[in-house]
Design an enzyme around this catalytic site. Structure first.
Site, PDB file in Angstrom:
ATOM      1  N   SER A   1       6.362  -9.102  -8.543  1.00 55.50           N
ATOM      2  CA  SER A   1       7.421  -8.902  -7.548  1.00 55.50           C
ATOM      3  C   SER A   1       7.851  -7.453  -7.379  1.00 55.50           C
ATOM      4  O   SER A   1       9.017  -7.189  -7.047  1.00 55.50           O
ATOM      5  CB  SER A   1       8.640  -9.771  -7.880  1.00 55.50           C
ATOM      6  OG  SER A   1       8.302 -11.136  -7.775  1.00 55.50           O
TER       7      SER A   1
ATOM      8  N   GLY B   1       1.232  -7.204  -5.613  1.00 53.41           N
ATOM      9  CA  GLY B   1       0.625  -8.279  -4.822  1.00 53.41           C
ATOM     10  C   GLY B   1       1.164  -8.270  -3.408  1.00 53.41           C
ATOM     11  O   GLY B   1       0.781  -7.441  -2.581  1.00 53.41           O
TER      12      GLY B   1
ATOM     13  N   GLY C   1       5.335 -13.210  -7.586  1.00 49.37           N
ATOM     14  CA  GLY C   1       5.623 -13.837  -6.295  1.00 49.37           C
ATOM     15  C   GLY C   1       6.978 -14.538  -6.200  1.00 49.37           C
ATOM     16  O   GLY C   1       7.223 -15.278  -5.258  1.00 49.37           O
TER      17      GLY C   1
ATOM     18  N   HIS D   1      -5.987 -12.566 -14.751  1.00 47.72           N
ATOM     19  CA  HIS D   1      -4.783 -12.798 -13.939  1.00 47.72           C
ATOM     20  C   HIS D   1      -4.277 -14.218 -14.194  1.00 47.72           C
ATOM     21  O   HIS D   1      -5.071 -15.156 -14.320  1.00 47.72           O
ATOM     22  CB  HIS D   1      -5.097 -12.593 -12.450  1.00 47.72           C
ATOM     23  CG  HIS D   1      -3.858 -12.499 -11.623  1.00 47.72           C
ATOM     24  ND1 HIS D   1      -3.108 -13.606 -11.302  1.00 47.72           N
ATOM     25  CD2 HIS D   1      -3.209 -11.430 -11.095  1.00 47.72           C
ATOM     26  CE1 HIS D   1      -2.051 -13.218 -10.595  1.00 47.72           C
ATOM     27  NE2 HIS D   1      -2.089 -11.901 -10.460  1.00 47.72           N
TER      28      HIS D   1
ATOM     29  N   GLU E   1       2.225  -8.651 -16.698  1.00 47.63           N
ATOM     30  CA  GLU E   1       2.712  -9.446 -15.580  1.00 47.63           C
ATOM     31  C   GLU E   1       3.322 -10.749 -16.107  1.00 47.63           C
ATOM     32  O   GLU E   1       2.590 -11.717 -16.356  1.00 47.63           O
ATOM     33  CB  GLU E   1       1.557  -9.815 -14.638  1.00 47.63           C
ATOM     34  CG  GLU E   1       0.927  -8.643 -13.931  1.00 47.63           C
ATOM     35  CD  GLU E   1       0.323  -9.055 -12.598  1.00 47.63           C
ATOM     36  OE1 GLU E   1       0.665  -8.442 -11.595  1.00 47.63           O
ATOM     37  OE2 GLU E   1      -0.479 -10.006 -12.562  1.00 47.63           O
TER      38      GLU E   1
ATOM     39  N   GLU F   1      -3.107 -16.356 -12.312  1.00 46.34           N
ATOM     40  CA  GLU F   1      -3.542 -17.356 -11.329  1.00 46.34           C
ATOM     41  C   GLU F   1      -4.935 -17.880 -11.675  1.00 46.34           C
ATOM     42  O   GLU F   1      -5.317 -18.968 -11.232  1.00 46.34           O
ATOM     43  CB  GLU F   1      -3.481 -16.750  -9.915  1.00 46.34           C
ATOM     44  CG  GLU F   1      -2.033 -16.645  -9.438  1.00 46.34           C
ATOM     45  CD  GLU F   1      -1.771 -15.586  -8.385  1.00 46.34           C
ATOM     46  OE1 GLU F   1      -2.728 -15.019  -7.819  1.00 46.34           O
ATOM     47  OE2 GLU F   1      -0.582 -15.306  -8.125  1.00 46.34           O
TER      48      GLU F   1
ATOM     49  N   ASN G   1      -3.195  -5.753  -5.143  1.00 54.45           N
ATOM     50  CA  ASN G   1      -3.912  -7.011  -5.334  1.00 54.45           C
ATOM     51  C   ASN G   1      -3.684  -7.882  -4.108  1.00 54.45           C
ATOM     52  O   ASN G   1      -2.618  -8.463  -3.946  1.00 54.45           O
ATOM     53  CB  ASN G   1      -3.385  -7.693  -6.613  1.00 54.45           C
ATOM     54  CG  ASN G   1      -4.007  -9.055  -6.835  1.00 54.45           C
ATOM     55  OD1 ASN G   1      -4.958  -9.437  -6.152  1.00 54.45           O
ATOM     56  ND2 ASN G   1      -3.480  -9.804  -7.796  1.00 54.45           N
ATOM     57  N   TRP G   2      -4.714  -7.943  -3.267  1.00 54.18           N
ATOM     58  CA  TRP G   2      -4.554  -8.679  -1.999  1.00 54.18           C
ATOM     59  C   TRP G   2      -4.741 -10.182  -2.147  1.00 54.18           C
ATOM     60  O   TRP G   2      -4.577 -10.925  -1.191  1.00 54.18           O
ATOM     61  CB  TRP G   2      -5.524  -8.114  -0.951  1.00 54.18           C
ATOM     62  CG  TRP G   2      -4.923  -6.982  -0.171  1.00 54.18           C
ATOM     63  CD1 TRP G   2      -3.920  -6.152  -0.571  1.00 54.18           C
ATOM     64  CD2 TRP G   2      -5.277  -6.577   1.159  1.00 54.18           C
ATOM     65  NE1 TRP G   2      -3.629  -5.243   0.418  1.00 54.18           N
ATOM     66  CE2 TRP G   2      -4.456  -5.481   1.487  1.00 54.18           C
ATOM     67  CE3 TRP G   2      -6.216  -7.011   2.091  1.00 54.18           C
ATOM     68  CZ2 TRP G   2      -4.537  -4.832   2.722  1.00 54.18           C
ATOM     69  CZ3 TRP G   2      -6.307  -6.354   3.318  1.00 54.18           C
ATOM     70  CH2 TRP G   2      -5.467  -5.284   3.633  1.00 54.18           C
ATOM     71  N   LYS G   3      -5.139 -10.616  -3.335  1.00 55.94           N
ATOM     72  CA  LYS G   3      -5.327 -12.062  -3.572  1.00 55.94           C
ATOM     73  C   LYS G   3      -6.186 -12.667  -2.451  1.00 55.94           C
ATOM     74  O   LYS G   3      -7.085 -12.006  -1.953  1.00 55.94           O
ATOM     75  CB  LYS G   3      -3.968 -12.752  -3.696  1.00 55.94           C
ATOM     76  CG  LYS G   3      -3.084 -12.033  -4.714  1.00 55.94           C
ATOM     77  CD  LYS G   3      -1.886 -12.811  -5.125  1.00 55.94           C
ATOM     78  CE  LYS G   3      -1.119 -11.992  -6.157  1.00 55.94           C
ATOM     79  NZ  LYS G   3      -0.060 -12.740  -6.798  1.00 55.94           N
TER      80      LYS G   3
HETATM   81  P1  PGA Z   1       3.373 -10.072  -6.603  1.00 54.99           P
HETATM   82  O1  PGA Z   1       1.960 -10.302  -7.314  1.00 54.99           O
HETATM   83  O2  PGA Z   1       3.592  -8.601  -6.471  1.00 54.99           O
HETATM   84  O3  PGA Z   1       3.218 -10.754  -5.267  1.00 54.99           O
HETATM   85  O4  PGA Z   1       4.405 -10.716  -7.456  1.00 54.99           O
HETATM   86  C1  PGA Z   1       1.551  -9.499  -8.376  1.00 54.99           C
HETATM   87  C2  PGA Z   1       0.237  -9.981  -8.931  1.00 54.99           C
HETATM   88  O5  PGA Z   1       0.035 -11.202  -8.991  1.00 54.99           O
HETATM   89  O6  PGA Z   1      -0.622  -9.183  -9.326  1.00 54.99           O
END
Ligand code: PGA
Length: 249
Positions: free
Chosen positions: A210, A231, A173, A98, A167, A100, A10-12
């Protein structure tokens, strides 16, 4: 879908045309016999979907979007992308729910509409679920996850095109990950919720939050997991490859 170990990147809101070159080493790995158990899926920003589809064409890597709009196209939704548009560009997956996006106001009802539209358009759905830190502190993890699953998958009968991504919001993160035995317990709880709702259909479940090339040695011990949603560490091909190698070896 596949019975392989899923590595979903997931490159966001990261990446530009230049960063596409950096995935060449991952494409090479995906072609090696030794790693054929790995199913790699890249979810870049919308602006790079087409480039990723072209770049990975001759490999087993699949491409997914990071979100879609809850309405069908065409429609007056400025700045939005529908699941049929995602499908037509050559992507096969979409991330929905997600945290976010949930924290930006995305509702369970919208998530449900997104998933139903995505399935209608023959996309596989990476359905994110997970508790916040305050849910965890108040011991509401299971009730929150149960609600997310029940409302998010309302009127959905079959889960063969759904990958459940657990998640924990507080883990994304932050570098914080549940202890292995607690995570394993939580995965079993989620499997149980799904098992009851979907009358014993087999669910694919992955972990995200993470995941990195250090904690992967512990995480891979959880045999109930079908893979990982990654991510930050997936934006660095070296680290991403390290995660894949350590999991498969
Ligand atoms: P992260 O993100 O690996 O940077 O914690 C995971 C995600 O949000 O899918």
């Amino acid at each position: 879908m596949t019975n392989k170990i899923l590595f979903i990147a997931n490159w966001k809101m990261f990446g530009d045309l230049k960063s596409i070159k950096s995935i060449e080493s991952v494409i090479n790995i995906s072609k090696k016999k030794r790693y054929r158990k790995a199913k790699i899926i890249y979810c870049p920003p919308f602006t790079l979907l087409n480039n990723f589809v072209i770049k990975t064409k001759k490999s087993t890597i699949s491409i997914g979007a990071q979100n879609c709009h809850h309405e069908k196209d065409p429609g007056p939704f400025t700045g939005s992308i529908s699941s049929s548009m995602i499908k037509k560009i050559g992507a096969e997956y979409v991330i929905v729910g997600h945290s976010e996006n949930r924290s930006n106001g995305e509702t369970n009802k919208q998530i449900n509409d997104k998933i139903r539209n995505a399935i209608t358009n023959n996309l596989n759905v990476i359905f994110c679920i997970g508790e916040s830190l305050s849910d965890k502190k108040n011991k509401k993890t299971n009730s929150i996850i149960s609600k997310q699953i029940n409302l998010g998958l309302n009127k959905i009968e079959k889960i063969d095109k759904i990958i459940f991504a657990y998640e924990p919001v507080w883990s994304i993160g932050t570098g914080k990950v549940l202890k292995n035995q607690d995570l394993k317990k939580q995965i079993l709880n989620i499997k149980n919720i799904i098992f009851k709702k979907f009358r014993k259909q087999k669910a694919k479940i992955i972990y995200g939050g993470s995941v990195n090339n250090k904690n992967i040695n512990d995480l891979k011990q959880i045999s109930q997991l079908d893979g990982f949603l990654i991510g930050g560490a997936s934006q660095n091909s070296k680290k991403f490859i390290d995660i894949i190698k350590k999991t498969i070896n």
